[in-house]
Structures are given as structure tokens and as C-alpha cells.
Write a protein that holds these residues in place. Sequence first.
Motif, PDB file in Angstrom:
ATOM      1  N   ASP A   1      -3.039  -7.755  -6.916  1.00 46.54           N
ATOM      2  CA  ASP A   1      -4.102  -8.379  -7.697  1.00 46.54           C
ATOM      3  C   ASP A   1      -3.498  -9.156  -8.864  1.00 46.54           C
ATOM      4  O   ASP A   1      -3.822 -10.319  -9.108  1.00 46.54           O
ATOM      5  CB  ASP A   1      -5.023  -7.268  -8.223  1.00 46.54           C
TER       6      ASP A   1
ATOM      7  N   ALA B   1      -6.529  -9.787  -3.487  1.00 45.13           N
ATOM      8  CA  ALA B   1      -6.159  -8.366  -3.409  1.00 45.13           C
ATOM      9  C   ALA B   1      -6.733  -7.725  -2.151  1.00 45.13           C
ATOM     10  O   ALA B   1      -6.102  -6.868  -1.537  1.00 45.13           O
ATOM     11  CB  ALA B   1      -6.653  -7.634  -4.644  1.00 45.13           C
ATOM     12  N   ALA B   2      -7.933  -8.167  -1.741  1.00 41.42           N
ATOM     13  CA  ALA B   2      -8.562  -7.566  -0.567  1.00 41.42           C
ATOM     14  C   ALA B   2      -7.757  -7.849   0.691  1.00 41.42           C
ATOM     15  O   ALA B   2      -7.565  -6.971   1.526  1.00 41.42           O
ATOM     16  CB  ALA B   2      -9.982  -8.097  -0.409  1.00 41.42           C
TER      17      ALA B   2
ATOM     18  N   SER C   1      -5.060  -0.266   3.992  1.00 43.14           N
ATOM     19  CA  SER C   1      -5.632   1.044   3.672  1.00 43.14           C
ATOM     20  C   SER C   1      -6.564   1.504   4.782  1.00 43.14           C
ATOM     21  O   SER C   1      -6.694   2.705   5.029  1.00 43.14           O
ATOM     22  CB  SER C   1      -6.360   0.998   2.330  1.00 43.14           C
ATOM     23  N   THR C   2      -7.226   0.555   5.465  1.00 40.89           N
ATOM     24  CA  THR C   2      -8.072   0.946   6.594  1.00 40.89           C
ATOM     25  C   THR C   2      -7.224   1.462   7.744  1.00 40.89           C
ATOM     26  O   THR C   2      -7.519   2.503   8.334  1.00 40.89           O
ATOM     27  CB  THR C   2      -8.894  -0.256   7.082  1.00 40.89           C
TER      28      THR C   2
ATOM     29  N   ILE D   1      -4.728  -5.408   0.563  1.00 41.93           N
ATOM     30  CA  ILE D   1      -4.877  -3.957   0.510  1.00 41.93           C
ATOM     31  C   ILE D   1      -5.853  -3.420   1.550  1.00 41.93           C
ATOM     32  O   ILE D   1      -5.614  -2.395   2.175  1.00 41.93           O
ATOM     33  CB  ILE D   1      -5.333  -3.537  -0.907  1.00 41.93           C
ATOM     34  N   THR D   2      -6.988  -4.108   1.741  1.00 46.14           N
ATOM     35  CA  THR D   2      -8.020  -3.530   2.596  1.00 46.14           C
ATOM     36  C   THR D   2      -7.541  -3.282   4.041  1.00 46.14           C
ATOM     37  O   THR D   2      -7.760  -2.185   4.548  1.00 46.14           O
ATOM     38  CB  THR D   2      -9.294  -4.382   2.552  1.00 46.14           C
TER      39      THR D   2
ATOM     40  N   LYS E   1       2.537   2.226  -3.134  1.00 46.53           N
ATOM     41  CA  LYS E   1       1.594   2.524  -4.222  1.00 46.53           C
ATOM     42  C   LYS E   1       1.529   1.384  -5.229  1.00 46.53           C
ATOM     43  O   LYS E   1       1.568   1.575  -6.430  1.00 46.53           O
ATOM     44  CB  LYS E   1       1.982   3.827  -4.927  1.00 46.53           C
ATOM     45  N   ARG E   2       1.477   0.175  -4.722  1.00 45.33           N
ATOM     46  CA  ARG E   2       1.407  -0.971  -5.619  1.00 45.33           C
ATOM     47  C   ARG E   2       0.175  -1.810  -5.301  1.00 45.33           C
ATOM     48  O   ARG E   2       0.234  -3.029  -5.214  1.00 45.33           O
ATOM     49  CB  ARG E   2       2.662  -1.820  -5.466  1.00 45.33           C
ATOM     50  N   ALA E   3      -0.963  -1.130  -5.140  1.00 41.17           N
ATOM     51  CA  ALA E   3      -2.169  -1.834  -4.723  1.00 41.17           C
ATOM     52  C   ALA E   3      -2.580  -2.894  -5.741  1.00 41.17           C
ATOM     53  O   ALA E   3      -2.867  -4.032  -5.378  1.00 41.17           O
ATOM     54  CB  ALA E   3      -3.303  -0.836  -4.521  1.00 41.17           C
ATOM     55  N   MET E   4      -2.584  -2.515  -7.021  1.00 37.76           N
ATOM     56  CA  MET E   4      -3.085  -3.458  -8.011  1.00 37.76           C
ATOM     57  C   MET E   4      -2.069  -4.530  -8.364  1.00 37.76           C
ATOM     58  O   MET E   4      -2.400  -5.545  -8.957  1.00 37.76           O
ATOM     59  CB  MET E   4      -3.513  -2.713  -9.280  1.00 37.76           C
TER      60      MET E   4
ATOM     61  N   PHE F   1       0.835  -1.208   0.000  1.00 40.17           N
ATOM     62  CA  PHE F   1       0.000   0.000   0.000  1.00 40.17           C
ATOM     63  C   PHE F   1       0.868   1.255   0.000  1.00 40.17           C
ATOM     64  O   PHE F   1       0.654   2.168  -0.790  1.00 40.17           O
ATOM     65  CB  PHE F   1      -0.915  -0.013   1.221  1.00 40.17           C
TER      66      PHE F   1
ATOM     67  N   LEU G   1      -6.016   5.026   7.797  1.00 39.71           N
ATOM     68  CA  LEU G   1      -6.930   6.108   8.175  1.00 39.71           C
ATOM     69  C   LEU G   1      -6.826   6.446   9.659  1.00 39.71           C
ATOM     70  O   LEU G   1      -7.321   7.468  10.100  1.00 39.71           O
ATOM     71  CB  LEU G   1      -8.374   5.709   7.854  1.00 39.71           C
TER      72      LEU G   1
ATOM     73  N   ALA H   1     -13.562  -1.336   6.776  1.00 42.90           N
ATOM     74  CA  ALA H   1     -12.968  -0.263   5.965  1.00 42.90           C
ATOM     75  C   ALA H   1     -13.953   0.882   5.793  1.00 42.90           C
ATOM     76  O   ALA H   1     -13.602   2.047   5.990  1.00 42.90           O
ATOM     77  CB  ALA H   1     -12.547  -0.805   4.603  1.00 42.90           C
TER      78      ALA H   1
END
Lengths: 427, 294
Positions: free
Chosen positions: A46, A212-213, A220-221, A216-217, A40-43, A37, A224, A271
Motif C-alpha cells: 500500500d 494494495a488489493a 491471502s485468499t 494482497i487479496t 508479513k508485509r501486507a501494508m 503476504f 486459505l 476472498a
Amino acid sequence: MRDFIEFISLSNPTVKIVLIGVVLISLSSSLVGNFAFLRKRAMLGDAISHSVFPGVCLSFIVSGEKDPLMILIYSIVTGLIAMFLIDVIGRHKKVKVETAIGIVLSIFFGLGIMLISYIQGNLGDAQSGLQHFFFGQAAAMSREDVQVFLYCSIIIAGTIILFYKGLKQVSFDREHAIATGQPVVLLEIVLSILTVMAIAIGINAVGVILMAALLITPASTARLWTNRLFPMMVIAAILSVVSAIGGAFISYKYSGMPTGPWVVVLLSIMAFGSILFSPKRGALSRVIARKRLERKILKENILKTLFKLQEADKEQTSGFSLQEINCLKAFDGRALERGLKWLQQEKSTQIKNNKWTLTASGNQIGKRITRVHRLWELYLTNKVKLDIDHVHPSAESLEHIITPEIERMLQEELNFPDKDPHNKLIP
Amino acid sequence: MAAVWIIAVSCLIGICCAWIGSILVIRRMAMLSDAVSHSVLPGIVAAYLLIEEMDYGIFIIAAAVTAFISTMLIEGVSKLANYRKDVSMGIIYTLLFSIGIILLSAHQDSVPIQSDHIIQGNLEMIPLEELWIINDVYSLGPYPIWSSLLNLVVVVITFALAYRGIKLISFDHSYASVKGVKTSRWNLIFMALTSLTVVISFSEIGAILVIGFIVIPPATALIFSKKLSHVLLYSSLISCASCIGGYFLARHFDSSVAGSICVVMGILFFIVFCFDNLRAKFAQKNGVRIEHKE
């Protein structure tokens, strides 16, 4: 509730294996997910999770059986090849990185689909169970599987602890890491291997599509809630463990319910909760902060206008009507009345015979805003050399932002002036 | 005859995807097709649960609606939480796909949607599907050929009518809006077109291989052509060639047709890619200046 206690006490050996397996998987992917994350390689996660699929099929074709260790090795190799290809293709001047990800993802997955349909047609898929890797089949985990997961998780966690400082620098500021002499390339390779490893074990539980979830999820949560890496990793880990237990429990309680998708749904609920309600970066707190700012600006504008009215007509002591205020500065709709009410409650204005006047404290604020406004106008004309008729809009917005410290600096810079560019007194 | 149907349908789908894909790839939105194709599943399952019959038209509408919702959600989440687009994409499409799988497993016995087909596509099954027969006599062939033909017609007509607008928004968005092109309207039309194409294609070639159909041929064509019209032409040709090649590859290995087509597309891409790299190296050696990326 009793069901949950029975579930969590691990009295049932099958439940024990599944639960431990899912928790280990979620934990290790959330750990590496933080770095994916931040870099910047979120995808990319996937793409890699789709790309390890042909590796899974290949290991079955070569060894003819479902051996967790073989599957792991083959999928790590194909995952790394995919990652390498994305890098090579993405460097081409006419292919963008996103496109490269899409290309590699679909070629590898297409290859996987070819292999799996070949296996189904020729080797008999009854015992292969490779379809499980599409959506994941946590319930089908064996003791040997979980052992492999355990070793992988230990390797992942251990490597992250070992290289923590370097990984942190690489993720936040790659250039800085190079400058301070970190072995950046080596660290990136280590991180790639860890990511592929986490994905390779993860697809057992949630399948290639939802992988991917898991990566990343949680990260990214967690982002915050904190600005620091270590708390972020801890929060992400907690979120993923909670949702892993939840997902496993739902599929234990309601037969036929899949574990992986429920883990993902629970993660997403957390999230969304955080996106809305996190105190620092949540949508709700941002809306409140914006409303508060709008309110402050409205109040300050009203006080300033009243102050200027008073300044223009010093004899007038009975106050000013709404029309008179609106004449000097147009407020929209009912905003003026609302603002005056708030100010009345704060004892900054008072009303007598439908006419408004400033109290002593209101007068002070109005005076200060006017002063800052005129100081800034003067600064713009004298120092920035702007035309007189250009300076008002800028002052109109900055008057609400300039702090007392900046105000003092402006005064010093301008040698404590008494007139603004429009020849008005600076109060 | 079976081979003809399969190749025809895959070529039709291939051309649609290549045209849509050319714009998506140029606009750096390639991964959007990924998100849209995955989030279509809950829409289809929910539509089936509501009306309790297999109605192709309603499925397409339901799927298009979910695809639209998912693009809105992706936009919304990345705005609300200040995420990069790809992060919110990752969150949203996995959530929607999970909901789809959960719905599917909750009604396993009543929903005749096979999760395998969602992944692998079922191009092989096309000749076995019901034929569209008029007056009990005239057979017009299997349904998918008509749905994909219709899709192609819609795509071609939209491109013909809006070629200038589409070209402007894909190459220079801000220039387009300065010129007075209604960019938001074109964006919306284009998103709708993308959803339609993905939805019609995904039941034949599977949710994931759609991405290959959309991304690989345009990316290949973009390496050696500069004009949009050339990109559209070459990517369609590459797509059709891969469909034919892929079919025979699949026949040879007795494997999935959609998967094989993607592999052939990949091989073509790598041939062009390597050739272009060699050419660049060669040109460099001869002292010709080459523009560098960024």
C-alpha cells in the motif's frame, strides 16, 4: 452470454489491448503478492503504491509527455527510495514500522499531490491524464503500455522461477535461509525490485489506492486453500486472472463502469467466499468442527457420569433419572437431554421408565473416559507433584483429548496402577 | 483574508489530527487511520444517493457509520480467517473504496462529489465556499472552520474528561484493565473520536493526506518527548508550523495546499530524525550507553 463470447474472443482490438493489459497486471502483482503476504508485509505494498505516484508526475515534468517506459523507470526509482526510507525510519528505536509506513506513504503522496497540482496549473493537464493514476483507467491503455506490461511480467515471472527456491526459504523462514547460506540480502533486494515493478505497472489499471488489493487479496485468499507455496501461487494467479477478465468485461458491457474497482470487488467476493467456505480454514468448517467437538465432549461427559453412578451403586440396575445424573455432574439447560437422545440413537444408552442405563458399548466408552481421567490425575500428583485438590480440572479437560497411545504411555509410566490419588479404582 | 481562512482551518484540523494521532501512534494503530479514511467514501456517496441533497451533517453521520462498519469488518475478517490485522485492513478498505468509486461512476451525472477532492482535498476552495451568514448580515466565515472548530472542541473535551483513561489504555492496556479501567468503553469512545476526526478532516485535506496529518507530527514529537502531555503539545505545534509553512510553499509553487503541508511535515520529521540519529551516534562515540531497540 453473447456479449461475453464477443468480448472474450478478442474480436475488438481495443478490448484486446485492455483485456491483455489488465490480465498481465493482475497476474504479475498476484505473483509478487504471495511473497509480500508470506513475509508479513501486507501494508508495505500500500505504501509503495502511494509512493510511486510522485515518480509518475516527475517523469511527466522531465519528459513533458506520457511515455510508459519513462513513467515505469521513474516510478520504480521513487518506489525503491520509499522502501529504503521505510526501512531506515523503521529501525529507529522510537519509531515503529507501522508508523514509518504511514509517514513515508503520506510524505510521498503529498509530494505527488504537489507535483500534480503544479502540472495542472503550469503545464496544462489536458494531455497529461495523470489523474488516471488515482483510480486507474484501464480503458485508456495503449499498445505501447501493454508492451511495457508484457516485458515487466516476463521479467517478474522469470525472476521468480529462477530464484524460486531461495525466495521460498526467505519468505517462510528467514533465519533458516541465512543458516543454509542463501544470499538473503540479495534475494530481498530482488523481491523489492519485483514488487515495486509490479506496483508501477499495476497503478495503470487500478490506481494507487486500490493497488494494495491486487497484491494482497489473491495471495491471502489462496492461503486459505493450501499450505504449500506453489499451489498457493497457482490459485492466486487463477483468482486474479478470473477477476481481471470479469472486471474488464463489466466495464466493457456497462459503459461508465470503471475496470479497476470492479476487479477489486470481484477479488473481494472470492476472498469472502473463501473466508466463509474454505474446507480447511474457512469460518464455516471451523464452526462445524467446534460444534462437533462440543458434541463429543458432552456425550463423553454423560457416559462418564453414568458410568460413575453405576460404579458407586452396583446394585442399581433400573437406571438413573435426569436429576440423579445432574446431581453428580451439573449439565447446563437442555444439553443433558439432547446429549442423551444422541447417545440413544448411537445405541450407547437406553431408557426405561424415564431412567437411563448404559449399553455395553456405552459402558466401554464411559469406562475408558473415567480411566483416562484418573490416570491423568495420578500422573499429575505422582510425577508433576501437584496437590490432590488441584488435579481435577486439568483431568476434566484432558480426558477428551488423550488418545489411546498416550493412555498406554501413561499406564507404562505409572506402572499400571489400580488406584487414583482419591483412592478410587482405575477401571 | 483567504490566507487566514485556509491557515486557520488547516491548523484546527492539524491539532485534532495530532491529538488523535498521538494515541494511535503510541498504540501502534497508525495504519487504522488509513483504512478508516478510505472506507468513508461509500458512506458519503450512499448518503447522497439516498437523500439527494448536500447535507453536511448527514454526510458526517453516514461517513462515521461506514468508518465504524469498516473497523468492525476488519476485526471480524482477521478473527474469522486468522489474518494479521494489516492483511484484513488491506482487503476491507480497498473493497469499500472500490464500492465507493463504483457508486460514484454509476451516478456520475447526479452526484456532485468530485473524486479529485477526495484525493487532493480542497483547502484552496475554502474561501470560495458559502459563508455562514446570519440574518443576512453577519458573516461568520466559511462552514469548514466551524465544523473543524467543533471537532477540536469535542476532542479537547473528551481528552480533558478522560485524560487518565486514555493515557492508561494507550501505554499499558493490560495494566489499565487490571486497575479496573473500563478499557472496552474507552476503546469504543476513542474509535468514535477517530472516525469523527477523520471524517471532518478528509473533506478538506483529502482521504490520503489525513494519514500524514495523523501520523507525522506525533511520530516527530515522540522522538524527543516522553510524557503524553508533551507529545500532545509538541505535535500540535509541529502541525501548526507545518500548516503555515505548507501554505506559503503551496503559494510559491502554485500547488496543492494539503500536499505541501504534508511535505513540510515530512521535512520537519526528517530534520528531527536525522538530528536524533546524529545525537545518538555522537553519544555512542563518547562511550555513553544507549538503550537499543528490543
